[in-house]
Structure formats: structure tokens, C-alpha cells
Scaffold this active site. Sequence first.
Site, PDB file in Angstrom:
ATOM      1  N   HIS A 119       0.810  -1.218   0.000  1.00 54.80           N
ATOM      2  CA  HIS A 119       0.000   0.000   0.000  1.00 54.80           C
ATOM      3  C   HIS A 119       0.845   1.271   0.000  1.00 54.80           C
ATOM      4  O   HIS A 119       0.338   2.361   0.227  1.00 54.80           O
ATOM      5  CB  HIS A 119      -0.961   0.016   1.197  1.00 54.80           C
ATOM      6  CG  HIS A 119      -0.301  -0.364   2.494  1.00 54.80           C
ATOM      7  ND1 HIS A 119      -0.770  -1.378   3.290  1.00 54.80           N
ATOM      8  CD2 HIS A 119       0.815   0.091   3.095  1.00 54.80           C
ATOM      9  CE1 HIS A 119       0.014  -1.512   4.347  1.00 54.80           C
ATOM     10  NE2 HIS A 119       0.970  -0.622   4.259  1.00 54.80           N
ATOM     11  N   TYR A 206      17.357   1.782   2.124  1.00 55.55           N
ATOM     12  CA  TYR A 206      17.637   1.261   0.782  1.00 55.55           C
ATOM     13  C   TYR A 206      18.732   2.042   0.075  1.00 55.55           C
ATOM     14  O   TYR A 206      19.160   1.671  -1.009  1.00 55.55           O
ATOM     15  CB  TYR A 206      16.379   1.302  -0.078  1.00 55.55           C
ATOM     16  CG  TYR A 206      15.184   0.648   0.563  1.00 55.55           C
ATOM     17  CD1 TYR A 206      15.306  -0.574   1.215  1.00 55.55           C
ATOM     18  CD2 TYR A 206      13.936   1.252   0.549  1.00 55.55           C
ATOM     19  CE1 TYR A 206      14.224  -1.165   1.820  1.00 55.55           C
ATOM     20  CE2 TYR A 206      12.843   0.665   1.155  1.00 55.55           C
ATOM     21  CZ  TYR A 206      12.998  -0.541   1.777  1.00 55.55           C
ATOM     22  OH  TYR A 206      11.917  -1.126   2.385  1.00 55.55           O
TER      23      TYR A 206
END
Length: 436
Positions: A119, A206
Site C-alpha cells: 500500500h 535502501y
Amino acid sequence: RIVEANKLPTKVTATTNRREALEGARYIISCVRVGGLEAYADDIRIPLKYGIDQCVGDTICAGGILYGQRNIPVILDFCKDIREVAATGAKFLNYANPMAMNTWAAIEYGKVDTVGLCHGVQHGAEQIAEVLGAKSPRELDYVCSGINHQTWFIELKLNGRPIGKDELVAAFEAHPVYSKQEKLRIDVLKRFGVYSTESNGHLSEYLPWYRKRPDEITRWIDMSDWIHGETGGYLRYSTETRNWFETEYPQFLEAASKPIDPSKRSNEHASHILEALETNRVYRGHFNVRNNGVITNLPQDAIIESPGFVDRFGINMAAGITLPEACAATCMASINVQRMSVHAAIAGDIDLLKLAVLHDPLVGAVSTPEEVWQMVDEMVVAEAAWLPQYAHAVPAAKERLSKAHVKTREWAGAARRNVRSIEELRAEKAALKQAG
């Protein structure tokens, strides 16, 4: 309770026999976390000894890679049962992280029709609509593409008017809340020219630039909520939520006894996909599937997250999307780690696993190869109960650890908070309720 309260023509059954549950199933939804919070605690604790400070640690980073090693054998067990006892052409809807690794394994090795669902795109779009002053997120039209947790809003229109980088930066910097909570995302927006879907804390994991040193971590995060960068934030939140659920279960039953308001339907993809497949009512969403040319400048075998449309013919992806070069380069770093991690999990190859962890962007920014080799040995030994494919490698890993010479430290991280008690959570909820 929900079925009863809303007088729905639905039959609910429960079983701990997986094959019985899957028999004849046309749709299977997975939310599995193999090893639970016990293994997850090691995903955070052990890398901290080597200076790797994770906020979530469930997608890549050292924690996410080991999470994938635990999940993938179980995902393949699911797929075996789906192939053998589920309905022909059954669709496997994976909500479990690490999203790309689980979906990659299910498609390439499980040989099951699989789509990964998240989501992040919806939440990012809601943020953008809010800062631009839209009355509703529906006023925002966008193309968002990349890989899970590294998807990028590469095209934005508000009521048909194109929105450029400068306008979006100014809107975020002027927002009284997001300007403080999303400092890292705003910095990436300024440098890359496009906004990332992922939360401030998760995005920081990341990239090799924002969590490499403690002083850098505290510079870019916000401690108003775990999702903005707190060390081990999601582990703390998950632990508190588990404890709250176990203690306050009657409240959940009470909430489930209230009638559902159809106008307040969730924007989670799963029910919309099922509705589209069953009724031919077209649904547009963002789905994790094998690339196969959908994104022109990412590898064919990668699991990408990109726009698609669902009707009775299935999920049809919008092909021919090209990411900005910086976005593609950032995605490629993670894809290479994901590919090695999946292959290591399938083969039980501890040497390939170590190489996957070594190539993780954040791990590579913080740790030396010696440290990575020892850390992976330590994680595999600690989590051996959930890593059957590495059983043959555990004795040698223990032997190496007995002679380990790489120094470690007991470190809580740059921004760690303690798990709150049920009493503290009750007091906080009461104060919020009283405030408004």
C-alpha cells in the site's frame, strides 16, 4: 463478528491444516512472517553489533535478506500445495515481506500465478494530494513505477495540470508536518527530481547515504513516530501491537460488531482485484509482478511494482515505462541483492548469501567483508530453527564463530526507544482521545 453484524451471505471457516484450507481455493492471500517477532528481533539486534542501524529491516538490508531466507522455503511449500490441491489457475496474492523476494520465488520456483501487493503507492499519493491542497486524492493522476518500496512518482497531474519538481518541493517544505517527518524523502526529491513512495525511515535503509553514521541518522529522521526512522522502529511497533492485541482482544471484537460503512472501503488492493476478476469491473492499481519488459530499463526477471489494470481477463500491466536514470540505478542495486538472496535461499548456499548481504547498499556503506562474513554466520546460527536449507552449513558456521576475531559491540543504535507497556499505551490512547 463482521459477517454476523452485517448479515453477510458469507461462510467463514478456520483450520490449521494448510492443504485442507487450500483445497479448491481460487484465491490465496499470504501475510506470513516466518520466525515471528523472535527471529525479527535477531534481524535487528545482530546487525547492530556490526554498526548496521535499520529502521524496519524487512525488505533488504541484513535483516530483510535473512527474513527472505526464512520465508522463501515456506512460500514454496504454499506453492506446492496450491499446485496440487487448489483450483486450476488459482491466484496467489502475497502481502508478506520481503515482497520482491517472496514474489520472485513464488513465480520463478513455485510456478504459481502470483501477484505481490503493498500500500506504499496509495499512501504516497495521499501525501502528495494533501500537500498540493487537493480536496480529494482522486484529483491526483499519477504514474508510479519501480520496485517495491522503491517506487517513484514519475508523472503527476492535479486536476489535469502537470506538477513539476519545484512545485512539489515547495509544497512539501511548506507543510507543517511533512516538512519535519519526511526530511530524507524531500532531500531525495530535490536530488532525483521525483518523490519516492516509501516512508522516511524505510527509504533511508535502501540508500547507502543516510544511515551510514549515527550523526547522519539523527540528522535525517524524525522521532514523532517509528516510521520516520527510529532504530528498530517497526520491531518495537509490532511488539507493542502484538501485546496490545493479546491484552485488549475484547475491544477488537467490539469494533468488529459494528456495521460496515461501504463508503469507507479500504484502498488495499486485494478485494478490488477479486472484485474485478469476478465481476469484470475494471480496477487500476499498482502490482508486483515479473518485469517482462514492463519497465524498459530494469532486468526482465526482476519483480517490479508498476501500474496495471484488472478485469475478468486478469492483471494487465501498462508496458513501456522508462524510469529516470537515477531511480533505475537505485532500483538495480536492490534487484541484484534480491536475485542473489532468492537463489541463495533456494540452494541453501551460505557463500552466496554472504555475497548478497555484502552487496546490500546500506551494509556495504557500513561494514567490511570480514564483518559481513562473521555477521551472516552469527545470524544463520541464531535463526537456524527457521532455516532448514542451511542446516548443513550451521556446524561450520559455529566453528568459525568460536574462532571469531572481528570485534563487535552491544549497541542500541542511534535512535532506539524501549517497548512501551500496556499501561503506557492505554494512557497514550486515553490522552489522544481526550485531546480530540
